[in-house]
Design a protein around this motif. Structure first.
Motif, PDB file in Angstrom:
ATOM      1  N   ARG A 152     -11.245  23.618  21.254  1.00 11.88           N
ATOM      2  CA  ARG A 152     -12.589  23.420  20.683  1.00 11.88           C
ATOM      3  C   ARG A 152     -12.471  23.206  19.031  1.00 11.88           C
ATOM      4  N   HIS A 153     -11.598  23.935  18.564  1.00 13.00           N
ATOM      5  CA  HIS A 153     -11.623  23.630  17.083  1.00 13.00           C
ATOM      6  C   HIS A 153     -10.902  22.287  16.476  1.00 13.00           C
ATOM      7  N   LEU A 154     -10.205  21.674  17.642  1.00 11.76           N
ATOM      8  CA  LEU A 154      -9.497  20.368  16.985  1.00 11.76           C
ATOM      9  C   LEU A 154     -10.971  19.367  16.869  1.00 11.76           C
ATOM     10  N   PRO A 155     -10.701  18.501  15.710  1.00  6.66           N
ATOM     11  CA  PRO A 155     -11.826  17.641  15.305  1.00  6.66           C
ATOM     12  C   PRO A 155     -11.552  16.405  16.027  1.00  6.66           C
ATOM     13  N   HIS A 156     -12.687  15.644  16.495  1.00  3.35           N
ATOM     14  CA  HIS A 156     -13.013  14.420  17.160  1.00  3.35           C
ATOM     15  C   HIS A 156     -12.459  13.429  16.348  1.00  3.35           C
TER      16      HIS A 156
END
Length: 314
Positions: free
Chosen positions: A205-209
């Motif tokens: 979830r913490h990965l940026p798009h």
């Protein structure tokens, strides 16, 4: 060639995309130890020298050995566990900031996952060169650690202009970056993975798009990515075009695959060692583990249950 008695090596994730046409690839390639023997044409080293280096991808043996043999261009004089744990991340930081992004004094840099071993050295190197640094934290513990980073012992000034706690769902990465830069965006972004699709359920979830990273880039900005499979759609390319921005792929393995890069490669290794000795680089290292536990810890590192771990010869 030189023969090295291994005192310590570092366990880092293997790049599956870089596997050669072999049954196996070496692990623990960042090694430190003492020189046992030197070949007749070796000019840089002599027996009993303390050295550190990165074994090439096609090396026949890994760093998880009592003794390794390598070319004299690969090691550099320095001490052990800290050197083995920092040499590769230092090389990545130099490659990202200098070779790819060409950072300059006064620019603004965003380091994603700043509390990773690589992120810490990238922050320290950027601050050393007068760059304003922002960093994201993946947990409350990471945020507290980053907020306490200082250039050296006894200095009250923080290394970071801002720590962005993306672990908090109320915090928006793009808004925080634009707020910190007065709406102009950052000059350089270094990611530690990226979410390629909005509906990507397997990505943390913490990965940026990728759209978020492009949005927070300023005019003439540079995105340095560790994601080998980034796909830029026409709207993404159009946004980058309007900003005159660019994307580079970070792969530090190129230094050991081309003889044309040996001079610059050795210069970078020498500078990393000097910064380690002066305290400019203070790597983030957990307690080292003995050789007989290396297999267990390597599996944990590869599964990303651990970020990195040094191995010592007892």
């Amino acid at each position: 060639q030189i023969t090295i008695q291994v005192k310590s090596c570092a366990l880092t994730p293997l790049y599956k995309d870089l596997q050669l046409l072999k049954d196996s690839i070496p692990v623990g390639r960042e090694v430190a130890g003492t020189v046992l023997q030197v070949g007749s044409k070796v000019t840089c080293f002599q027996p009993d020298d303390e050295v550190v280096g990165i074994l090439p991808l096609d090396n026949d043996v890994s760093g998880l050995c009592d003794v390794v043999i390598c070319h004299e261009h690969h090691p550099e004089k320095v001490s052990w566990v800290e050197a083995a744990g920092a040499i590769r991340d230092g090389l990545r930081a130099y490659t990202a900031l200098h070779t790819l992004a060409r950072v300059a004094v006064g620019q603004t840099l965003l380091v994603l996952d700043g509390a990773s071993p690589f992120g810490v050295l990238a922050i320290q190197l950027a601050h050393y060169h007068g760059v304003k640094v922002l960093a994201s934290a993946l947990s409350l513990e990471d945020q507290k650690f980053l907020e306490q980073l200082r250039p050296s012992v006894g200095v009250r000034e923080s290394l970071l202009a801002r720590v962005i706690g993306v672990w908090d769902t109320k915090v928006d990465l793009v808004e925080s970056c634009l707020e910190e830069t007065g709406g102009l965006g950052v000059d350089v972004v270094i990611d530690n993975g990226v979410r390629l699709y909005e509906e990507d359920s397997e990505a943390p979830r913490h990965l940026p798009h990728k759209h978020d990273i492009i949005t927070l880039l300023g005019v003439g900005g540079h995105w340095v990515t560790t994601e080998a499979h980034v796909q830029l759609d026409p709207p993404d390319c159009h946004s980058l075009y309007l900003k005159t921005a660019s994307v580079s792929f970070l792969n530090e393995e190129v230094w050991t695959t081309s003889s044309a890069c040996q001079g610059r490669y050795l210069h970078i290794l020498k500078d990393i060692v000097e910064k380690l000795s002066t305290g400019t680089f203070r790597p983030l290292l957990e307690h080292p583990v003995p050789l007989y536990e290396a297999t267990v810890y390597m599996e944990m590192v590869q599964k990303k249950q651990l970020r990195k771990r040094a191995v010592v010869q007892l």
